[in-house]
Design an enzyme around this catalytic site. Sequence first.
Site, PDB file in Angstrom:
ATOM      1  N   GLU A 210       5.778  19.723   4.272  1.00  0.00           N
ATOM      2  CA  GLU A 210       4.910  18.891   5.108  1.00  0.00           C
ATOM      3  C   GLU A 210       5.157  17.446   4.680  1.00  0.00           C
ATOM      4  O   GLU A 210       4.645  16.998   3.653  1.00  0.00           O
ATOM      5  CB  GLU A 210       3.430  19.275   4.883  1.00  0.00           C
ATOM      6  CG  GLU A 210       3.094  20.695   5.307  1.00  0.00           C
ATOM      7  CD  GLU A 210       2.981  20.858   6.821  1.00  0.00           C
ATOM      8  OE1 GLU A 210       2.869  19.849   7.533  1.00  0.00           O
ATOM      9  OE2 GLU A 210       3.026  22.011   7.287  1.00  0.00           O
ATOM     10  N   CYS A 244      -0.945  10.651   6.689  1.00  0.00           N
ATOM     11  CA  CYS A 244       0.411  10.973   7.160  1.00  0.00           C
ATOM     12  C   CYS A 244       0.508  10.995   8.675  1.00  0.00           C
ATOM     13  O   CYS A 244       1.591  10.796   9.215  1.00  0.00           O
ATOM     14  CB  CYS A 244       0.860  12.308   6.593  1.00  0.00           C
ATOM     15  SG  CYS A 244      -0.262  13.640   7.036  1.00  0.00           S
TER      16      CYS A 244
END
Length: 466
Positions: A210, A244
């Site tokens: 991720e 993010c």
Amino acid sequence: MEPAGDPLRRLREAFRAGRTRPAEFRAAQLEGLGRFLQDNKQLLLDALAQDLHKSAFESELSEISISQGEVNLALRNLRAWMKDEKVPKNLATQLDSAFIRKEPFGLVLIIAPWNYPLNLTLVPLVGALAAGNCVVLKPSEISKSTEKVLAEVLPRYLDQSCFAVVLGGPEETGRLLENKFDYIFFTGSPRVGKIVMEAAAKHLTPVTLELGGKNPCYVDDDCDPQTVANRVAFFRYFNAGQTCVAPDYVLCSPETQERLLPALQSAITRFYGDDPRSSPDFGRIISEKQFQRLRGLLGCGRVAIGGQSDASECYIAPTVLADVREAEAVMQEEIFGPILPIVPVRGLEEAIEVIARREKPLALYAFSNSCQVVKRVLACTSSGGFCGNDGFMHMTLASLPFGGVGASGMGRYHGKFSFDTFSHHRACLLRPPGMEKVYALRYPPYSPRNLRLLLTAMEAHSCTLL
Ligand code: NAD
């Protein structure tokens, strides 16, 4: 803190003994995780405030309630998720039992970053425990206060024969990665993602990565600038931009830029007051190193809003940089801070071109009153996730997979996707011990007739003849 080798051995033995497999055991771990969140809520809120000056509002919303929601969802669905999944059969297998069994991988390593230090540690953990794995958790060493709670308090709520926290930075994590794990789930930067993948490759260990990147945000001329500004500012400056999936940069026409600037100023002032430094709702940069990196980006374009910084408290004001060119430094790296560059483009087609020639981002946003425009951006680009007319709301739905594509990562999680990620999908076929006369068709000596019969019987579609 134990030396890395010892807990790994203990965990592997527990897995081999089958300790984590029963549904009751998994449910007990998930309940323990839920109790950890409830019993220690204030401790966690304090730790997050110490690490990131995160407001209780943001911590509850983005760290505690999301983690608790994942625990509750897994508890409600555990038995259904664990069930063997029956699959369609062909004529040749009509009398057999064909199914997918969701097996735990075994010993799983979860490596987490510092920006949502609770959420990004516990949400994967929910999936790993629900799927029946033993888990080594490596929280970020940068978010020290949260790391301390995870290391000292969390293990009390989980079965210690199947769960361990290992602490450390790059060096210790590098050593940890020399061990063989059955699955590695990593959240962090693309740079470290490559290191993790390389280490995993030595043992052929599967990985979920991720990662981060630059999330474009297209703003169409046909929009209400104030509504767009409210939404973009909220999601850009949430957690002081250290998200993010935050909109990383805006692409819009020069005319829309001029309409957006006063609207962004108005949103920022309404959200954080005239002096955001004194707002209890605006966060701080995690470290001196990140602060210096971000300060270096303030020279790009033209500072239209904000731009102030204070090293003594790692403060960077909510900032908008106007007239930024694609070649400038702020467009070369993930910003990960409260800075929003606006890159003027001629219109939708140029925006799509800019997006398409860059690495595939983790998230992509398009704002327009015209759903045709939003759908065109969606159709002509690729990204981990997409949200039309808002920020990262798509990732609050556990029914949607969360993950990157290309440089923004591989694999997915949240909700049932987490359970599936941490499960090996074992293909199973149970056949009757008899029926040898029918099965003999396949044995030599071969004949064209038997080949025809076999090919018909093995056609892939489901058959209900028998
Ligand atoms: P990072 O990659 O520096 O660190 C992540 C983890 O890796 C930490 O636990 C750290 O201790 C460990 N680590 C660091 N260097 C290492 C090395 N050389 N060898 C082995 N392990 C090492 O990331 P970060 O600074 O903590 O987080 C910011 C990054 O994470 C950003 O790029 C952001 O986009 C990304 N991120 C992605 C997601 C997502 O869900 N896709 C979520 C949050 C953050």
